[in-house]
Every structure is written in structure tokens, then in C-alpha cells.
Design a protein around this motif. Structure first.
Motif, PDB file in Angstrom:
ATOM      1  N   ILE A 162       0.855  -1.181   0.000  1.00  0.00           N
ATOM      2  CA  ILE A 162       0.000   0.000   0.000  1.00  0.00           C
ATOM      3  C   ILE A 162       0.891   1.232   0.000  1.00  0.00           C
ATOM      4  CG2 ILE A 162      -0.224   0.125   2.534  1.00  0.00           C
ATOM      5  CD1 ILE A 162      -3.220   0.580   2.099  1.00  0.00           C
ATOM      6  N   LYS A 164       1.026   5.218   0.826  1.00  0.00           N
ATOM      7  CA  LYS A 164       0.284   6.206   1.609  1.00  0.00           C
ATOM      8  C   LYS A 164       0.978   7.566   1.521  1.00  0.00           C
ATOM      9  CE  LYS A 164      -1.506   2.993   5.084  1.00  0.00           C
ATOM     10  NZ  LYS A 164      -1.567   2.668   6.524  1.00  0.00           N
ATOM     11  N   MET A 174      -4.123   7.198  -0.819  1.00  0.00           N
ATOM     12  CA  MET A 174      -3.742   5.834  -0.445  1.00  0.00           C
ATOM     13  C   MET A 174      -4.012   4.915  -1.636  1.00  0.00           C
ATOM     14  SD  MET A 174      -5.029   4.251   3.151  1.00  0.00           S
ATOM     15  CE  MET A 174      -6.191   3.073   2.514  1.00  0.00           C
ATOM     16  N   TYR A 176      -3.714   0.744  -3.085  1.00  0.00           N
ATOM     17  CA  TYR A 176      -3.358  -0.677  -3.004  1.00  0.00           C
ATOM     18  C   TYR A 176      -2.664  -1.087  -4.293  1.00  0.00           C
ATOM     19  CZ  TYR A 176      -6.437  -1.648   0.994  1.00  0.00           C
ATOM     20  OH  TYR A 176      -7.017  -1.671   2.230  1.00  0.00           O
ATOM     21  N   GLU A 206       3.893   0.409   2.612  1.00  0.00           N
ATOM     22  CA  GLU A 206       3.694  -0.605   3.659  1.00  0.00           C
ATOM     23  C   GLU A 206       3.186  -1.895   3.064  1.00  0.00           C
ATOM     24  OE1 GLU A 206       0.817   0.998   6.404  1.00  0.00           O
ATOM     25  OE2 GLU A 206       2.354   2.013   7.594  1.00  0.00           O
ATOM     26  N   LYS A 207       3.446  -2.985   3.743  1.00  0.00           N
ATOM     27  CA  LYS A 207       2.807  -4.249   3.412  1.00  0.00           C
ATOM     28  C   LYS A 207       1.331  -4.107   3.775  1.00  0.00           C
ATOM     29  CE  LYS A 207       3.306  -9.218   4.186  1.00  0.00           C
ATOM     30  NZ  LYS A 207       3.360  -9.506   2.732  1.00  0.00           N
ATOM     31  N   VAL A 208       0.447  -4.710   2.987  1.00  0.00           N
ATOM     32  CA  VAL A 208      -0.985  -4.634   3.291  1.00  0.00           C
ATOM     33  C   VAL A 208      -1.337  -5.630   4.400  1.00  0.00           C
ATOM     34  CG1 VAL A 208      -3.302  -5.150   2.410  1.00  0.00           C
ATOM     35  CG2 VAL A 208      -1.728  -3.805   1.024  1.00  0.00           C
ATOM     36  N   VAL A 209      -2.024  -5.143   5.395  1.00  0.00           N
ATOM     37  CA  VAL A 209      -2.606  -6.023   6.412  1.00  0.00           C
ATOM     38  C   VAL A 209      -3.996  -6.392   5.895  1.00  0.00           C
ATOM     39  CG1 VAL A 209      -3.327  -6.245   8.814  1.00  0.00           C
ATOM     40  CG2 VAL A 209      -1.343  -4.828   8.235  1.00  0.00           C
ATOM     41  N   GLN A 238     -16.749   1.030   8.991  1.00  0.00           N
ATOM     42  CA  GLN A 238     -16.538   2.344   8.398  1.00  0.00           C
ATOM     43  C   GLN A 238     -17.003   2.342   6.956  1.00  0.00           C
ATOM     44  OE1 GLN A 238     -12.560   3.857   8.733  1.00  0.00           O
ATOM     45  NE2 GLN A 238     -12.312   3.215  10.857  1.00  0.00           N
ATOM     46  N   HIS A 241     -13.887   5.600   5.007  1.00  0.00           N
ATOM     47  CA  HIS A 241     -13.073   6.094   6.120  1.00  0.00           C
ATOM     48  C   HIS A 241     -13.859   6.932   7.126  1.00  0.00           C
ATOM     49  CE1 HIS A 241      -9.808   4.333   3.974  1.00  0.00           C
ATOM     50  NE2 HIS A 241     -10.054   5.070   2.913  1.00  0.00           N
ATOM     51  N   LEU A 283      -3.993  -1.691  13.567  1.00  0.00           N
ATOM     52  CA  LEU A 283      -4.654  -2.667  12.720  1.00  0.00           C
ATOM     53  C   LEU A 283      -4.397  -4.023  13.356  1.00  0.00           C
ATOM     54  CD1 LEU A 283      -3.822  -1.592   9.037  1.00  0.00           C
ATOM     55  CD2 LEU A 283      -5.938  -1.213  10.331  1.00  0.00           C
ATOM     56  N   MET A 293      -0.797   2.073  13.784  1.00  0.00           N
ATOM     57  CA  MET A 293      -1.140   2.781  12.550  1.00  0.00           C
ATOM     58  C   MET A 293      -0.932   4.283  12.721  1.00  0.00           C
ATOM     59  SD  MET A 293      -4.250   2.047   9.959  1.00  0.00           S
ATOM     60  CE  MET A 293      -5.526   2.405  11.139  1.00  0.00           C
ATOM     61  N   GLU A 294      -1.621   4.895  13.672  1.00  0.00           N
ATOM     62  CA  GLU A 294      -1.355   6.297  13.972  1.00  0.00           C
ATOM     63  C   GLU A 294      -1.847   6.651  15.359  1.00  0.00           C
ATOM     64  OE1 GLU A 294      -4.492   8.909  11.634  1.00  0.00           O
ATOM     65  OE2 GLU A 294      -3.640   7.422  10.284  1.00  0.00           O
ATOM     66  N   ASN A 444     -12.761  -4.602   8.614  1.00  0.00           N
ATOM     67  CA  ASN A 444     -12.938  -3.286   7.984  1.00  0.00           C
ATOM     68  C   ASN A 444     -13.510  -3.379   6.567  1.00  0.00           C
ATOM     69  OD1 ASN A 444     -10.673  -4.189   6.610  1.00  0.00           O
ATOM     70  ND2 ASN A 444      -9.784  -2.146   6.457  1.00  0.00           N
TER      71      ASN A 444
HETATM   72  C1  MV4 Z   1      -3.845   0.131   5.884  1.00  0.00           C
HETATM   73  C2  MV4 Z   1      -4.684  -0.956   5.555  1.00  0.00           C
HETATM   74  C3  MV4 Z   1      -4.102  -2.168   5.328  1.00  0.00           C
HETATM   75  N1  MV4 Z   1      -2.751  -2.305   5.373  1.00  0.00           N
HETATM   76  N2  MV4 Z   1      -2.512  -0.056   5.903  1.00  0.00           N
HETATM   77  C4  MV4 Z   1      -7.260   3.487   6.099  1.00  0.00           C
HETATM   78  C5  MV4 Z   1      -7.170   4.889   6.575  1.00  0.00           C
HETATM   79  C6  MV4 Z   1      -5.790   5.095   7.026  1.00  0.00           C
HETATM   80  N3  MV4 Z   1      -5.763   5.616   8.355  1.00  0.00           N
HETATM   81  C7  MV4 Z   1      -5.113   3.771   6.931  1.00  0.00           C
HETATM   82  N4  MV4 Z   1      -6.029   2.852   6.356  1.00  0.00           N
HETATM   83  C8  MV4 Z   1      -5.648   1.580   6.080  1.00  0.00           C
HETATM   84  N5  MV4 Z   1      -4.319   1.345   6.123  1.00  0.00           N
HETATM   85  C9  MV4 Z   1      -1.988  -1.249   5.654  1.00  0.00           C
HETATM   86  N6  MV4 Z   1      -0.670  -1.406   5.680  1.00  0.00           N
HETATM   87  C10 MV4 Z   1      -6.058  -0.714   5.512  1.00  0.00           C
HETATM   88  C11 MV4 Z   1      -6.534   0.551   5.747  1.00  0.00           C
HETATM   89  C12 MV4 Z   1      -7.959   0.719   5.645  1.00  0.00           C
HETATM   90  C13 MV4 Z   1      -8.780   0.784   6.787  1.00  0.00           C
HETATM   91  C14 MV4 Z   1      -8.250   0.745   8.072  1.00  0.00           C
HETATM   92  C15 MV4 Z   1      -9.068   0.806   9.176  1.00  0.00           C
HETATM   93  C16 MV4 Z   1     -10.441   0.903   9.018  1.00  0.00           C
HETATM   94  C17 MV4 Z   1     -10.984   0.960   7.765  1.00  0.00           C
HETATM   95  C18 MV4 Z   1     -10.179   0.913   6.636  1.00  0.00           C
HETATM   96  C19 MV4 Z   1     -10.739   0.940   5.360  1.00  0.00           C
HETATM   97  C20 MV4 Z   1      -9.924   0.884   4.254  1.00  0.00           C
HETATM   98  C21 MV4 Z   1      -8.547   0.780   4.408  1.00  0.00           C
END
Ligand code: MV4
Length: 500
Positions: A162, A164, A174, A176, A206-209, A238, A241, A283, A293-294, A444
């Protein structure tokens, strides 16, 4: 009598809506005087009515009122306020604003400008957490400067990856990427998007979770260096987002995982000497592995979920910490007491892509009864202005078990009447009838996959749950349909008997 010297006595609330009311309530109970600021569109708002003093700071559009720090500082000076509570949104995570407050001799109720700045920079925040030993998502150390660099890294960590935006948030910028071709195109698109949206094209990788839960830990730190956490909120439901539902405990949580994630969150907070209320977002994947994540450096919309579940007052605690008080908690005494669920009720037209629907609320009835809390600033005949977000209320219910909380939420959604503008209440009703949501089997992707698929079926084919009356036990709709059919057959037999 000795005069008690306090860091501040009068708090200006640099916000509107339900959170402004929530802060006024906390201040009142702490014996603090309150100042409301409002835009011309908010003359008739409840936060203006309930504050001790009020100042109009400009026209409806937020950049000429709630986002204009000069007007807000001027309002504080005119009223002799000595502290500013920013609420959430608007200026809440603006490090420059926090700094300006301090330089004007106003206490900013929140963390230090330095902490807001560090944690607001996504790469810096990730590096801080990594250094502290908090698990982070595998990926680039800093920004990726070229497609070539991105593709080398993607080969090492494996697809999907991913991209970002460093300056991003809320999913903007963002992308994929499932393979090298998508990465090449994604790099260009994401960079251009980030440049347009934030004036900063920088990306990280980042690697996708896969299929994660969004699980966040609520924490608080005081200036004496004490840190406590109040467990998690699962915010995986959500749409684009935007959070729609938050709950605690998370359906995937165990006591062991909560302790691990709580400890990790506090280690992260300690690393920056964090002061105030904050939230660390993680996550969590299918194996219950979790990744930072943040960090949000504000009081959040969904804080009532934690307040109800743990029987605490986070806004009061936040203000106490800003007053320099030491928190009197012991971590082992902070116990989860209730299953709590919150629905964000928005004035939006679900059938037209959730378009905001400002207008006049002609009729209004709030649900009530045991275990029900409604945080809101709307009232009958209230005119929803077009300038701000569309959330008109938060419906929070608590019960002893998740099943009972779901049952109670359904009852409350049925009781909740808003006339004059469409709301997301019907959408929430549907979610609380979905068997996978009711079973706690969601992540999610739920709204975009399982839920969407179900909604696209004809009404009679939809798999929906209802709650059995006596026990609150969830049973499947098809089972109910069978029972209903049996009842109807019986009736026909009886009718048939009569006629023969
Ligand atoms: C991710 C992810 C999967 N893998 N990062 C969405 C908003 C932003 N704060 C980060 N997000 C994500 N980052 C990696 N490495 C999936 C999302 C994501 C998501 C995360 C939490 C709740 C809902 C979401 C919907 C789409 C994507």
C-alpha cells in the motif's frame, strides 16, 4: 482565606455541536467558567445557550470562523479566558494553533505543540513507535522517492503493498498495489493525488494487512508521568473512512490481547512523554497480530463508548491533567464494566450516496430508558447548517453483554425519530439485523463486501437476524420465517376446518 491559584478558571471552547456541549458540561462540574464561540450560522446553537459567555467569531464557513485562529484568540482575549479546549476536528490537531495559544498565555487543553507535530507526521510517528518497541507495519523506513525504490522494497516484503501519503489522512492519497504494474501506476497516481490534495507529493510504502480490524486504545497521561489505558474500541465498521459504529469490547478481543495492546500503547505514549487524552490506532489481523497505525492527539468523537464501559469521565480527566492535577487511577482498578455500542447518526441520504442533507428538523424524539445515552446538540425546529459535518447525534447504549447491547440498540433505533431530514438511522437498523455483524464476525471490509452483497438481494432473500423476545438470544430470520409459515398453515387448517 488563602486564594487558590489555578492555571486557569475560564475555558473558551473552540468548537461547536455536541462536543462543545460535552465540554461545557465537564467544565461546569469542575467549577470552571465557559466561553462559547459561534459562527453566524450557529446563533441558535445549544452550545451558545449553555455557555456562561459567548462571542460571535464570523460567518458560517469554517475557515472564516472555527478554523480562523486569529478570531478565536481575539475572543479569548476579549472575554479574559485563560484556556482553550479545541474539541475534535477544526484546530484540535493543529500544532501551530497550540503553539500560538501558549505564546498568548492561554493553556491549550491537549498535548504539547511538539507532541502534536511529532505524532501528526506519519513517518515520524511510526519511527518513534518502532524505536519504543511497538509493532509497526513492515514497510519503508521513510519516504519512497522513486518507483524503482518502491518496487525493490515491494519485492522484499511481498505484495500486496500500500502506498500512503505522508501528509495524508482519512485514506486520501492511499493506493493498493497487487503487483509491479499496479505499483508503477499507483506510484504516479498517489503522488499526484497527494500533491494536489496536500501540496506534498511524498509517499511511504507498507505491506498490506489483509482484512484488518481497526482497534484503538484510549489512554491518558499526566504531567507527573503517570499513564493509564482504558482498553479498546473497535471501529472497523466504516464507510469511505467514516466511522459509523464503534464498540467495546471488540468482538476479537481477549483479556490477554487487551493487556498486550494496552501496554504497547502506554509504552508509545511514554516515549514522547505524552500529556492528556490520546488514542493509538492499531490494525489487528486474523492472527490477532497488531500493528501501530497512527496516534490521535485529541479527544475523539467515540470517547463516550469508553466513558460508559469503564465508568469514567475522559473530558473531565483531560481538563484536570491540563490543570496540572495528578491522575488518581491504578491501572489494575480500571475495569471494563459494560458492553457498549455507539451509532453515529448523520443527516445524510443513504439512497443518494450518503449525501449530506442540511435542513430543518421538524420533529424529533430521542430514545431513552436504562443504559441509553444520546450526545447531541440538535433540537426540534433546529436548522442544520450546510457548513459543517453531518453528524447530528451519537446514540450510545450499554448492557451486560454484547447481545443485550445489540438488542437495546435495535430498540433505541426504532424509538429514534427524526422528521424533516433523512438520516442514517435506517442504515443502522439494517446493520443491526445482519447475521455477521450480530455474530461479531466482521472486519474493515464488512460494509463494502458482506453487507453490500446482502443489501443487493431482494428484500425477501436477505439474511437478517431478529432477537428472540424472552431471552434476547439471536436467531436467524429464515428460522423465524419457517415458524411464521407454520403458524400460517395452522391458521389455514383451522379456517379450513370451519368451512368444511
Ligand atoms: C492500511 C490498511 C491495510 N494495510 N494499511 C485506512 C485509513 C488510514 N488511516 C489507513 N487505512 C488503512 N491502512 C496497511 N498497511 C487498511 C486501511 C484501511 C482501513 C483501516 C481501518 C479501518 C478501515 C479501513 C478501510 C480501508 C482501508
Amino acid at each position: 482565606m488563602r486564594k487558590v491559584v489555578s492555571l486557569f478558571n475560564k475555558v473558551l471552547i473552540a468548537n461547536r455541536g455536541e462536543i462543545a456541549l460535552r465540554i461545557i458540561r465537564a467544565c461546569r462540574e469542575l467549577g470552571l467558567t465557559t466561553v462559547a464561540v459561534y459562527s453566524e450560522a450557529d446563533r441558535d446553537a445549544l452550545h451558545v445557550r449553555f455557555a456562561d459567555e459567548d462571542v460571535c467569531i464570523g460567518p458560517g464557513p469554517a475557515n472564516q470562523s472555527y478554523l480562523d485562529y486569529k478570531r478565536i484568540i481575539a475572543a479569548a482575549e476579549v472575554t479574559n479566558a485563560d484556556a482553550i479546549h479545541p474539541g475534535y476536528g477544526f484546530l484540535a490537531e493543529n500544532a501551530d494553533f497550540a503553539e500560538i495559544c501558549e505564546s498568548c498565555g492561554l493553556t491549550f487543553i491537549g498535548p504539547t505543540p511538539e507532541q502534536i507535530r511529532q505524532l501528526g507526521d506519519k513517518i515520524q510517528a511510526k519511527n518513534i513507535m518502532k524505536e519504543a518497541g511497538v509493532p509497526v507495519i513492515p514497510g519503508s523506513e521513510g519516504i519512497v522517492t522513486s518507483f524503482k525504490e518502491a518496487s525493490q522494497l515491494a519485492n522484499e516484503i511481498g505484495y500486496p503493498v500500500i502506498l500512503k501519503a505522508v501528509a495524508g489522512g482519512g485514506g486520501k492519497g492511499m493506493r493498493y498495489c497487487r503487483n509491479i504494474a499496479e505499483l508503477e501506476r499507483g506510484f504516479q497516481l498517489a503522488s499526484a493525488e497527494a500533491s494536489n490534495a496536500f501540496g506534498n507529493p511524498d509517499l511511504y510504502l507498507e505491506k498490506v494487512v489483509l482484512n484488518p480490524h481497526h482497534v484503538e486504545i484510549q489512554l491518558i497521561g499526566d504531567s507527573a508521568g503517570n499513564y493509564f489505558h482504558f482498553g479498546e474500541r473497535d471501529c472497523s465498521i466504516q464507510r469511505r473512512h467514516q466511522k459509523l459504529i464503534e464498540e467495546t469490547p471488540s468482538p476479537l478481543m481477549t483479556d490477554e490481547l487487551r493487556e498486550k495492546m494496552g501496554k504497547a500503547a502506554l509504552i508509545g505514549a511514554k516515549k514522547v512523554g505524552y500529556r492528556g487524552v490520546g488514542t493509538i490506532e492499531f490494525l489487528v489481523d486474523n492472527n490477532r497480530d497488531f500493528y501501530f497505525m497512527e496516534m490521535n492527539t485529541r479527544i475523539q468523537v467515540e470517547h463516550p463508548v469508553t466513558e460508559e464501559a469503564y465508568e469514567v469521565d475522559l473530558v473531565q480527566d483531560q481538563i484536570r491533567v491540563a490543570l496540572g492535577e495528578t491522575l488518581g487511577y491504578k491501572q489494575e482498578d480500571i475495569k471494563l464494566k459494560w458492553a457498549v455500542i455507539e451509532c453515529r447518526i448523520n443527516a445524510e441520504d443513504v439512497d443518494h450516496d450518503f449525501r449530506p442533507t442540511p435542513g430543518t428538523i421538524s420533529g424529533l424524539h430521542f430514545p431513552g430508558g436504562p443504559g441509553v445515552r444520546v450526545d447531541r446538540a440538535v433540537y426540534t425546529s433546529y436548522k442544520i447548517p450546510p457548513f459543517y459535518d453531518s453528524m447530528i447525534a451519537k446514540l450510545i447504549v450499554k448492557a451486560r453483554t454484547r447481545k443485550d447491547a445489540i438488542n437495546r440498540m435495535r430498540r433505541c433505533l426504532d424509538e429514534f425519530i427524526v422528521e424533516g431530514v433523512p438520516t442514517t438511522i435506517p442504515f443502522h437498523k439494517e446493520i443491526f439485523r445482519h447475521p455477521d455483524f450480530v455474530a461479531g464476525d466482521y472486519d474493515n471490509t464488512f460494509l463494502d463486501t458482506k453487507f453490500k452483497a446482502n443489501q443487493q438481494l431482494p428484500e425477501e432473500e436477505r439474511s437478517q437476524l431478529t432477537i428472540k423476545r424472552s431471552t434476547g438470544e439471536a436467531i436467524e430470520q429464515p428460522v423465524l420465517d419457517k415458524l411464521q409459515a407454520q403458524e400460517e398453515m395452522k391458521t389455514e387448517e383451522v379456517v379450513g376446518d370451519k368451512n368444511q
